[in-house]
Design a protein around this motif. Structure first.
Motif, PDB file in Angstrom:
ATOM      1  N   LYS A   2       0.825  -1.214   0.000  1.00 37.63           N
ATOM      2  CA  LYS A   2       0.000   0.000   0.000  1.00 37.63           C
ATOM      3  C   LYS A   2       0.853   1.257   0.000  1.00 37.63           C
ATOM      4  O   LYS A   2       0.534   2.224  -0.693  1.00 37.63           O
ATOM      5  CB  LYS A   2      -0.940   0.009   1.202  1.00 37.63           C
ATOM      6  CG  LYS A   2      -2.058  -0.989   1.129  1.00 37.63           C
ATOM      7  CD  LYS A   2      -2.929  -0.907   2.377  1.00 37.63           C
ATOM      8  CE  LYS A   2      -3.973  -1.991   2.381  1.00 37.63           C
ATOM      9  NZ  LYS A   2      -4.791  -1.935   3.605  1.00 37.63           N
ATOM     10  N   ASP A   3       1.929   1.246   0.771  1.00 37.53           N
ATOM     11  CA  ASP A   3       2.796   2.420   0.841  1.00 37.53           C
ATOM     12  C   ASP A   3       3.422   2.730  -0.519  1.00 37.53           C
ATOM     13  O   ASP A   3       3.549   3.897  -0.894  1.00 37.53           O
ATOM     14  CB  ASP A   3       3.889   2.228   1.885  1.00 37.53           C
ATOM     15  CG  ASP A   3       3.359   2.242   3.303  1.00 37.53           C
ATOM     16  OD1 ASP A   3       2.251   2.784   3.529  1.00 37.53           O
ATOM     17  OD2 ASP A   3       4.028   1.699   4.191  1.00 37.53           O
ATOM     18  N   TYR A   4       3.812   1.687  -1.244  1.00 38.94           N
ATOM     19  CA  TYR A   4       4.399   1.910  -2.563  1.00 38.94           C
ATOM     20  C   TYR A   4       3.354   2.417  -3.541  1.00 38.94           C
ATOM     21  O   TYR A   4       3.653   3.265  -4.389  1.00 38.94           O
ATOM     22  CB  TYR A   4       5.068   0.641  -3.089  1.00 38.94           C
ATOM     23  CG  TYR A   4       6.247   0.237  -2.235  1.00 38.94           C
ATOM     24  CD1 TYR A   4       7.327   1.095  -2.060  1.00 38.94           C
ATOM     25  CD2 TYR A   4       6.260  -0.980  -1.579  1.00 38.94           C
ATOM     26  CE1 TYR A   4       8.399   0.751  -1.261  1.00 38.94           C
ATOM     27  CE2 TYR A   4       7.337  -1.339  -0.779  1.00 38.94           C
ATOM     28  CZ  TYR A   4       8.399  -0.474  -0.621  1.00 38.94           C
ATOM     29  OH  TYR A   4       9.462  -0.820   0.167  1.00 38.94           O
ATOM     30  N   ASN A   5       2.134   1.924  -3.434  1.00 33.39           N
ATOM     31  CA  ASN A   5       1.061   2.426  -4.295  1.00 33.39           C
ATOM     32  C   ASN A   5       0.825   3.911  -4.046  1.00 33.39           C
ATOM     33  O   ASN A   5       0.628   4.684  -4.988  1.00 33.39           O
ATOM     34  CB  ASN A   5      -0.232   1.640  -4.071  1.00 33.39           C
ATOM     35  CG  ASN A   5      -0.143   0.217  -4.563  1.00 33.39           C
ATOM     36  OD1 ASN A   5       0.651  -0.116  -5.435  1.00 33.39           O
ATOM     37  ND2 ASN A   5      -0.962  -0.653  -3.994  1.00 33.39           N
ATOM     38  N   VAL A   6       0.846   4.313  -2.783  1.00 29.72           N
ATOM     39  CA  VAL A   6       0.672   5.722  -2.443  1.00 29.72           C
ATOM     40  C   VAL A   6       1.831   6.538  -2.981  1.00 29.72           C
ATOM     41  O   VAL A   6       1.632   7.605  -3.582  1.00 29.72           O
ATOM     42  CB  VAL A   6       0.524   5.914  -0.910  1.00 29.72           C
ATOM     43  CG1 VAL A   6       0.576   7.386  -0.538  1.00 29.72           C
ATOM     44  CG2 VAL A   6      -0.762   5.272  -0.420  1.00 29.72           C
ATOM     45  N   ALA A   7       3.044   6.046  -2.787  1.00 35.10           N
ATOM     46  CA  ALA A   7       4.228   6.758  -3.274  1.00 35.10           C
ATOM     47  C   ALA A   7       4.167   6.946  -4.789  1.00 35.10           C
ATOM     48  O   ALA A   7       4.477   8.026  -5.305  1.00 35.10           O
ATOM     49  CB  ALA A   7       5.496   6.004  -2.886  1.00 35.10           C
ATOM     50  N   ARG A   9       1.429   6.956  -6.643  1.00 34.10           N
ATOM     51  CA  ARG A   9       0.348   7.894  -6.948  1.00 34.10           C
ATOM     52  C   ARG A   9       0.818   9.334  -6.743  1.00 34.10           C
ATOM     53  O   ARG A   9       0.491  10.220  -7.536  1.00 34.10           O
ATOM     54  CB  ARG A   9      -0.868   7.605  -6.060  1.00 34.10           C
ATOM     55  CG  ARG A   9      -2.114   8.301  -6.535  1.00 34.10           C
ATOM     56  CD  ARG A   9      -3.394   7.895  -5.810  1.00 34.10           C
ATOM     57  NE  ARG A   9      -3.363   6.626  -5.099  1.00 34.10           N
ATOM     58  CZ  ARG A   9      -3.425   6.500  -3.770  1.00 34.10           C
ATOM     59  NH1 ARG A   9      -3.534   7.557  -2.998  1.00 34.10           N
ATOM     60  NH2 ARG A   9      -3.408   5.307  -3.211  1.00 34.10           N
ATOM     61  N   ALA A  17      10.075   3.042  -6.022  1.00 36.57           N
ATOM     62  CA  ALA A  17       8.816   2.477  -5.535  1.00 36.57           C
ATOM     63  C   ALA A  17       8.330   1.367  -6.463  1.00 36.57           C
ATOM     64  O   ALA A  17       7.806   0.350  -6.001  1.00 36.57           O
ATOM     65  CB  ALA A  17       7.760   3.570  -5.405  1.00 36.57           C
ATOM     66  N   SER A  20      10.482  -1.734  -5.746  1.00 34.20           N
ATOM     67  CA  SER A  20      10.087  -2.375  -4.488  1.00 34.20           C
ATOM     68  C   SER A  20       8.747  -3.079  -4.619  1.00 34.20           C
ATOM     69  O   SER A  20       8.569  -4.205  -4.131  1.00 34.20           O
ATOM     70  CB  SER A  20      10.026  -1.328  -3.381  1.00 34.20           C
ATOM     71  OG  SER A  20      11.303  -0.762  -3.174  1.00 34.20           O
ATOM     72  N   ARG A  21       7.800  -2.438  -5.289  1.00 36.31           N
ATOM     73  CA  ARG A  21       6.496  -3.050  -5.474  1.00 36.31           C
ATOM     74  C   ARG A  21       6.592  -4.298  -6.350  1.00 36.31           C
ATOM     75  O   ARG A  21       5.934  -5.309  -6.090  1.00 36.31           O
ATOM     76  CB  ARG A  21       5.528  -2.044  -6.077  1.00 36.31           C
ATOM     77  CG  ARG A  21       4.098  -2.561  -6.121  1.00 36.31           C
ATOM     78  CD  ARG A  21       3.136  -1.512  -6.566  1.00 36.31           C
ATOM     79  NE  ARG A  21       3.246  -1.281  -8.001  1.00 36.31           N
ATOM     80  CZ  ARG A  21       2.419  -0.484  -8.673  1.00 36.31           C
ATOM     81  NH1 ARG A  21       1.455   0.170  -8.043  1.00 36.31           N
ATOM     82  NH2 ARG A  21       2.564  -0.308  -9.960  1.00 36.31           N
TER      83      ARG A  21
END
Length: 66
Positions: A2-7, A9, A17, A20-21
């Motif tokens: 989730k943190d990578y998705n936010v980053a 976005r 990101a 890492s994702r």
């Protein structure tokens, strides 16, 4: 993840990101998703050696297990 998705976005060009994702997706056996992230990285930076290496490893591994 989730943190990578936010980053991503917040900063779609933040390639770390995506790296890492992609690793997380690979570990979750989501090979197509990981390859999609590596393809995006390579679209931005076609010379990224880590993206090339990891994408090829996933493609070779998934071809043997699927």
């Amino acid at each position: 993840m989730k943190d990578y998705n936010v980053a991503i976005r917040l900063d779609p060009g933040y390639l770390k990101a995506y790296h890492s994702r992609a690793i997380i997706k690979e570990r979750l056996d989501c090979y197509n998703g990981a390859i999609a992230d590596y393809n995006f990285i390579l679209k931005i930076n076609s010379l990224d050696p880590l993206a090339h290496k990891n994408k090829n490893i996933i493609k070779n591994y998934s071809n043997r297990t699927i």
